[in-house]
Design an enzyme around this catalytic site. Structure first.
Site, PDB file in Angstrom:
ATOM      1  N   SER A  47       0.823  -1.222   0.000  1.00  0.00           N
ATOM      2  CA  SER A  47       0.000   0.000   0.000  1.00  0.00           C
ATOM      3  C   SER A  47       0.851   1.263   0.000  1.00  0.00           C
ATOM      4  CB  SER A  47      -0.897  -0.003   1.241  1.00  0.00           C
ATOM      5  OG  SER A  47      -0.097  -0.142   2.402  1.00  0.00           O
ATOM      6  N   LYS A  48       2.109   1.133   0.377  1.00  0.00           N
ATOM      7  CA  LYS A  48       2.968   2.313   0.526  1.00  0.00           C
ATOM      8  C   LYS A  48       3.304   2.987  -0.799  1.00  0.00           C
ATOM      9  CE  LYS A  48       3.120   2.359   4.951  1.00  0.00           C
ATOM     10  NZ  LYS A  48       2.582   3.488   5.722  1.00  0.00           N
ATOM     11  N   ASP A  49       3.137   2.249  -1.924  1.00  0.00           N
ATOM     12  CA  ASP A  49       3.330   2.905  -3.233  1.00  0.00           C
ATOM     13  C   ASP A  49       2.436   4.134  -3.360  1.00  0.00           C
ATOM     14  OD1 ASP A  49       5.028   0.887  -3.954  1.00  0.00           O
ATOM     15  OD2 ASP A  49       3.767   0.066  -5.557  1.00  0.00           O
ATOM     16  N   ALA A  52       3.833   7.108  -1.200  1.00  0.00           N
ATOM     17  CA  ALA A  52       5.146   7.553  -1.695  1.00  0.00           C
ATOM     18  C   ALA A  52       4.959   8.377  -2.969  1.00  0.00           C
ATOM     19  CB  ALA A  52       6.046   6.349  -1.943  1.00  0.00           C
TER      20      ALA A  52
END
Ligand code: PMP
Length: 331
Positions: A47-49, A52
């Site tokens: 999910s961090k894409d 970022a």
């Protein structure tokens, strides 16, 4: 299936639009219908894409970030991978401060992705000079033309999920979602998803997942930051020993805490029963879902979305290693 039918111009165009998959077996004794949002389908496998890319594109639009500049961040690994991937495509340098409980796989991956990695002790206070928060801040101050992503205290973390993950869940369930079960680390996912969904239908319940050893649940319930809650735990990315401002506690209805052991076994159950290979926090989310079901949070009409934040391949030396499980006394 409409996913990825067009040619993408670069890997970053594939961020978001992750699938929602009906759970068939693991929830068969629970009331309601259950769907897993598989964030491992992002190109950086978590999910961090989303955060970022959102934070970097915001900095580019404001003219704060230019080609050749440096991105600095604290990260349990996933945000680092996303940032390193974006840095390659967009031509930035990437420096990451990670905690020493991050799995070796993740650290190796970050290095392969071209990031400079600083490993810091996990079990020191957040304001200790050696903590990964303080280390990242120092690197940012010492590095000219750098930006500090600061995911724990960055409003854009919430906004990233408010403009993407939340609307996707609403659309994918055709507005029928009644509950969302979400891991709370920085709190960006739970707050952004919760805010968007409650704006569509204020009846939707936002059920948080915290770790035994973290302060979030008690803080949510009492407003007290209780150091007595803090003890070391193994799940990466879940819970906190500080209060992140990227968590909107008013949006969250309730928290359940899960143990390292229960979350690890639940992750293995997801693999065996669903053929989905999830990360450690996905096991925590599924375990919390079971605990919420045991407390009668769901009815036969419930439409429950559980968010699986990342992929199991990042935990081969942890929950998917029998040796590691034995070392913890779990097997
Ligand atoms: N799961 C994993 C594996 C993570 O890395 C994180 C982020 N630290 C989370 C869950 C929690 O997501 P958030 O930071 O949006 O609360």
């Amino acid at each position: 299936m409409t996913r990825n039918q067009e040619i993408s111009h670069n890997i970053l165009e594939l961020v978001g639009q992750t699938p929602l998959v009906k759970l068939q077996t693991i929830t068969k004794d629970l009331k309601g219908v259950y769907y897993a949002k598989l964030e491992s389908f992002n190109p950086g496998h978590s999910s961090k894409d989303r955060i970022a890319l959102h934070i970097i594109e915001n900095a580019e639009k404001k003219g704060i970030l230019k080609k050749g500049d440096t991105i600095v961040e604290t990260t349990s690994g996933n945000t680092g991978f996303s940032l390193a991937m974006i840095a390659i495509v967009k031509g930035y340098k990437c420096i990451l401060a990670v905690s020493d409980k991050t799995s070796q796989d993740k650290i190796d991956m970050l290095k392969v992705m071209g990031a400079e990695v600083h490993i810091c002790p996990a079990h020191v206070a957040a304001d200790d000079a050696n903590s990964y928060y303080e280390t990242a801040k120092r690197i940012h101050l010492e590095t000219p033309n750098s930006i500090y992503i600061n995911q724990y205290f960055n409003e854009l973390n919430i906004e990233a999920h408010y403009v993407s993950t939340g609307p996707e869940i609403w659309k994918q369930t055709k507005g029928k979602v009644t509950h969302v079960v979400v891991a709370s680390g920085t709190g960006g996912t739970i707050s952004g998803v919760g805010k968007y969904l409650k704006e569509q239908n204020k009846q939707i319940k936002i059920l948080g997942v915290d770790a035994v050893g973290s302060v979030l649940k008690k803080y949510h319930e009492t407003g007290e930051f209780d150091v007595n809650e803090i003890c070391p735990y193994k799940i990466e990315g879940l819970g906190k020993t500080l209060i992140p401002t990227a968590t909107d506690f008013d949006i969250i209805d309730v928290y359940e805490k899960v143990t390292d052991k229960d979350a690890a076994f639940k992750a293995r159950d997801i693999v065996k029963l669903e053929g989905i290979f999830p990360g450690y926090t996905s096991g925590a989310v599924m375990q919390a879902t079971q605990q919420y079901a045991d407390k009668d949070y769901f009815t036969k009409d419930s439409v429950v979305v559980v968010i699986f934040p990342d992929h199991g391949s990042r935990y081969m030396n942890k929950i998917y290693s029998d040796n590691w499980m034995k070392e913890q006394g779990f097997l």
